[in-house]
Every structure is written in structure tokens, then in C-alpha cells.
Design a protein around this motif. Structure first.
Motif, PDB file in Angstrom:
ATOM      1  N   GLY A 186       0.511   6.776   3.201  1.00 20.04           N
ATOM      2  CA  GLY A 186      -0.648   7.660   3.299  1.00 20.04           C
ATOM      3  C   GLY A 186      -1.961   6.924   3.110  1.00 20.04           C
ATOM      4  O   GLY A 186      -3.011   7.462   3.420  1.00 20.04           O
ATOM      5  N   VAL A 187      -1.899   5.690   2.590  1.00 21.01           N
ATOM      6  CA  VAL A 187      -3.123   4.897   2.485  1.00 21.01           C
ATOM      7  C   VAL A 187      -3.241   4.078   3.766  1.00 21.01           C
ATOM      8  O   VAL A 187      -2.320   3.339   4.130  1.00 21.01           O
ATOM      9  CB  VAL A 187      -3.100   3.957   1.264  1.00 21.01           C
ATOM     10  N   LEU A 188      -4.355   4.250   4.444  1.00 17.81           N
ATOM     11  CA  LEU A 188      -4.560   3.569   5.715  1.00 17.81           C
ATOM     12  C   LEU A 188      -4.560   2.053   5.513  1.00 17.81           C
ATOM     13  O   LEU A 188      -5.154   1.550   4.559  1.00 17.81           O
ATOM     14  CB  LEU A 188      -5.911   4.014   6.291  1.00 17.81           C
TER      15      LEU A 188
ATOM     16  N   VAL B 283      -3.716   3.088  -7.919  1.00 11.74           N
ATOM     17  CA  VAL B 283      -4.444   4.117  -7.166  1.00 11.74           C
ATOM     18  C   VAL B 283      -4.050   4.033  -5.681  1.00 11.74           C
ATOM     19  O   VAL B 283      -3.933   5.044  -5.001  1.00 11.74           O
ATOM     20  CB  VAL B 283      -5.972   3.932  -7.307  1.00 11.74           C
ATOM     21  N   ILE B 284      -3.842   2.809  -5.208  1.00 10.93           N
ATOM     22  CA  ILE B 284      -3.575   2.623  -3.777  1.00 10.93           C
ATOM     23  C   ILE B 284      -2.269   1.880  -3.485  1.00 10.93           C
ATOM     24  O   ILE B 284      -1.831   1.844  -2.336  1.00 10.93           O
ATOM     25  CB  ILE B 284      -4.729   1.828  -3.086  1.00 10.93           C
TER      26      ILE B 284
ATOM     27  N   PRO C  32      -5.681  -0.970   7.599  1.00  7.04           N
ATOM     28  CA  PRO C  32      -6.285  -1.509   8.832  1.00  7.04           C
ATOM     29  C   PRO C  32      -5.766  -2.905   9.182  1.00  7.04           C
ATOM     30  O   PRO C  32      -5.669  -3.246  10.369  1.00  7.04           O
ATOM     31  CB  PRO C  32      -7.789  -1.525   8.539  1.00  7.04           C
ATOM     32  N   GLN C  33      -5.407  -3.697   8.169  1.00  4.99           N
ATOM     33  CA  GLN C  33      -4.893  -5.041   8.467  1.00  4.99           C
ATOM     34  C   GLN C  33      -3.522  -4.950   9.132  1.00  4.99           C
ATOM     35  O   GLN C  33      -3.232  -5.659  10.095  1.00  4.99           O
ATOM     36  CB  GLN C  33      -4.822  -5.876   7.192  1.00  4.99           C
TER      37      GLN C  33
ATOM     38  N   LEU D 176       0.850  -1.195   0.000  1.00 10.53           N
ATOM     39  CA  LEU D 176       0.000   0.000   0.000  1.00 10.53           C
ATOM     40  C   LEU D 176       0.885   1.245   0.000  1.00 10.53           C
ATOM     41  O   LEU D 176       1.940   1.268   0.622  1.00 10.53           O
ATOM     42  CB  LEU D 176      -0.904   0.013   1.240  1.00 10.53           C
TER      43      LEU D 176
ATOM     44  N   LYS E 234       1.555  -7.828  -0.658  1.00  8.97           N
ATOM     45  CA  LYS E 234       1.526  -9.106  -1.379  1.00  8.97           C
ATOM     46  C   LYS E 234       2.891  -9.391  -1.968  1.00  8.97           C
ATOM     47  O   LYS E 234       3.625  -8.490  -2.355  1.00  8.97           O
ATOM     48  CB  LYS E 234       0.512  -9.035  -2.528  1.00  8.97           C
TER      49      LYS E 234
END
Lengths: 219, 80
Positions: B12-14, B70-71, B16-17, B9, B40
Motif C-alpha cells: 500500500g506504500v507507493l 511507519v512505511i 516509485p523506485q 516497503l 534493503k
């Protein structure tokens, strides 16, 4: 209104949306297998909910590259109406027809319940039977519904009035409580909640019915 | 030729895992873990023997399918 529902391996709301379309329009949609290469001539294409390709790699990643999607994307680029529900929304973002991405729910749990949505902008062929500010109850059922877009994209969405629906009580961490968005010309709509599961009181809500009524009145 | 691709990721992209993993590590007594980002790992077996061509093909694979840019960011490592 002639419509087509694309069926991917792992789609599971394809028949629900077909029933909703048929009940409201009186016309059976054409079910199109994802491996086909050409769409029939229709007024509306629907990418249904489900778990296409088992959500492998990312939700909607494989489906977004299925053979039929070339035609779906080309047709959508010509401004022809395209609706993506749940997994269909994820597929629309994977193909770039809608901006942003749908990530794992912030609470990490699969969320399956009815949620209240605020109709933010009802000025589209999908939504104009609603009124701006309407509160509607529609079920969600997803693990990856956490809408993300970078700050510039997000402010463009807000400035252009592309946010169709907002959660009243955000179930998944989506930025700006976004539940559904349009493309710039409002010919493509993607949303996580399932309007096809709310087309009659026997289902717990009939608040989704107006989406299909809008489409039939406009297309 | 083999290749290893890491997809992570973007900053800046959260994640949660990653946060949940960090929390569980801490509850197991692993103190001092300041952050966990999960991603991954893909291992690809390629016919291509030319490193530059393999790299170019892998970039295209990442852009078109393996990563959602995008992410996510991706990192390619070739092993001959």
C-alpha cells in the motif's frame, strides 16, 4: 528570542538558518553539536537542512538517534517550540515528534527550485505573521520530500488543522500536497521548503522572513 | 551468530523506485514482470549465541533503527 541550531555531520543549512535567525532577531543562535548531551536554555530549537550522515539507511534515521536528540525530544514533549527544515523535518518524523514519513520523490529526481506554497493554517508561533490562504514563494531542495502517512493519520492531520503549508504545484508526490505539518499542539513544525533561503529580495524572495518574524514576536 | 534482515516497503506504500525498475526491465525485453518492490538487505554479525535472545535483540534493532515502521516491514532470519 534565544535559539539553538543543532549541527549534525552533513548538515549544510545550519549556517543559513543561523544567519536568518540573527538577521531577524538580532541574537546569534547557539550552535549545538549533535554529539552533545544537553541543550542550552533556549526558546527555540532548530533542526537544519542538509544530508545528515549522508542520508545513510534513511534520510534522518541516524540523526534521529544522535545523543543530543534525547534532550531535543524531551524538550519538545514539554511543548517547547521546535522547528525542522528539510532534513530537520525528516529527523522530526524519524523521532516520532511528527507523524508520517518522507519518502523518495515520486519523480525520483532531486528537486531544487522555488515553489509556491499556500499557508494553510497560520495559527502557530511559527506562522502567525502570515494569513491563512497566503501564497508564498520558498525554495525546495530535496530528494526525499514525498510526504506519506496512513489514511487515518492523514485525516487526523486535516481534521485538527495540522497542515501548515501545501504545495500549489506538488513537486514530489506528497499526499494531500503537504509541504509542512505541525504536531497536535502546534509547538513543533516540520517543512520541506527552506524559509531561511528566502529572507531577502537579493535571495530571490523574502517570503520566508515572516516565519522568523512570527517566532521573534511570539517567543 | 549471523542474521539477515530484509526491510521492505509496506503493502500500500507507493514504491516509485520499484516502478522505475519494473519499467526498465520491460524496456530490456523482460516481459511478464507484474511488479517490483525494492528494499534493503542487512547482514549482521552478532556475539549472541542464544537464538531467542538474538531474535529479541534484532526485533528491537529493527523497531528502533533498521526499519521505519511507519512505511516499512522487516523480516529477520537467523543463521547459526
Amino acid at each position: 528570542m534565544k535559539s539553538a541550531v543543532i549541527v549534525f555531520p552533513g548538515s549544510n543549512c545550519d549556517r543559513d538558518v543561523a544567519v536568518a535567525l540573527e538577521q531577524v532577531s538580532g541574537q546569534k543562535p547557539t550552535m549545538v553539536w549533535h554529539g552533545d548531551s544537553a541543550l542550552p536554555e533556549v526558546d527555540l530549537v532548530v533542526l537544519p537542512g542538509g544530508f545528515s550522515f549522508g542520508d545513510y539507511l534513511r534520510s534522518g534515521a541516524m540523526a534521529g538517534r544522535s545523543p543530543i536528540m534525547k534532550d531535543v525530544v524531551d524538550r519538545a514533549h514539554k511543548g517547547k517550540p521546535t522547528l525542522g527544515i528539510c532534513n530537520g523535518f525528516q529527523i522530526l518524523t524519524e523521532t516520532g515528534l511528527l507523524p508520517g514519513a518522507l519518502m523518495r520523490n515520486a519523480g525520483l529526481k532531486f528537486v531544487c527550485r522555488s515553489v509556491t506554497l499556500k499557508v494553510e493554517h497560520a495559527n502557530s508561533a511559527f506562522t502567525n505573521a502570515y494569513t491563512n490562504g497566503d501564497l508564498i514563494d520558498i525554495p525546495v531542495a530535496h530528494h526525499d520530500g514525498n510526504y506519506f502517512a496512513d489514511a487515518d493519520t492523514l485525516s487526523a492531520l486535516e481534521d485538527n488543522g495540522q497542515v501548515a503549508f501545501r504545495y500549489q504545484d506538488n513537486p514530489n508526490g506528497s499526499l494531500n500536497d503537504i509541504a509542512g505539518i505541525y504536531n497536535e499542539s502546534r509547538s513543533v513544525l516540520g517543512l520541506m521548503p527552506h524559509p531561511e533561503r528566502a529572507i531577502g529580495d537579493e535571495l530571490g524572495s523574502s517570503d520566508g522572513r515572516k516565519m522568523f518574524e512570527s517566532l521573534i514576536a511570539n517567543l | 551468530m549471523k542474521a539477515k534482515v530484509h526491510v521492505t516497503l509496506k503493502n500500500g506504500v507507493l514504491d516509485p523506485q520499484g516502478k522505475a525498475i519494473q519499467h526498465t526491465l520491460s524496456s530490456l525485453g523482460f516481459d511478464g514482470v507484474n511488479g517490483v518492490r525494492q528494499g534493503k538487505f542487512l547482514e549482521l554479525d552478532l556475539d549472541e549465541t542464544d537464538a531467542a535472545k538474538a531474535e529479541a535483540a534484532l526485533v528491537e534493532m529493527c523497531e528502533k533503527l533498521l526499519a521505519n515502521t511507519v512505511i516499512e516491514d522487516y523480516d529477520i532470519e537467523l543463521i547459526s
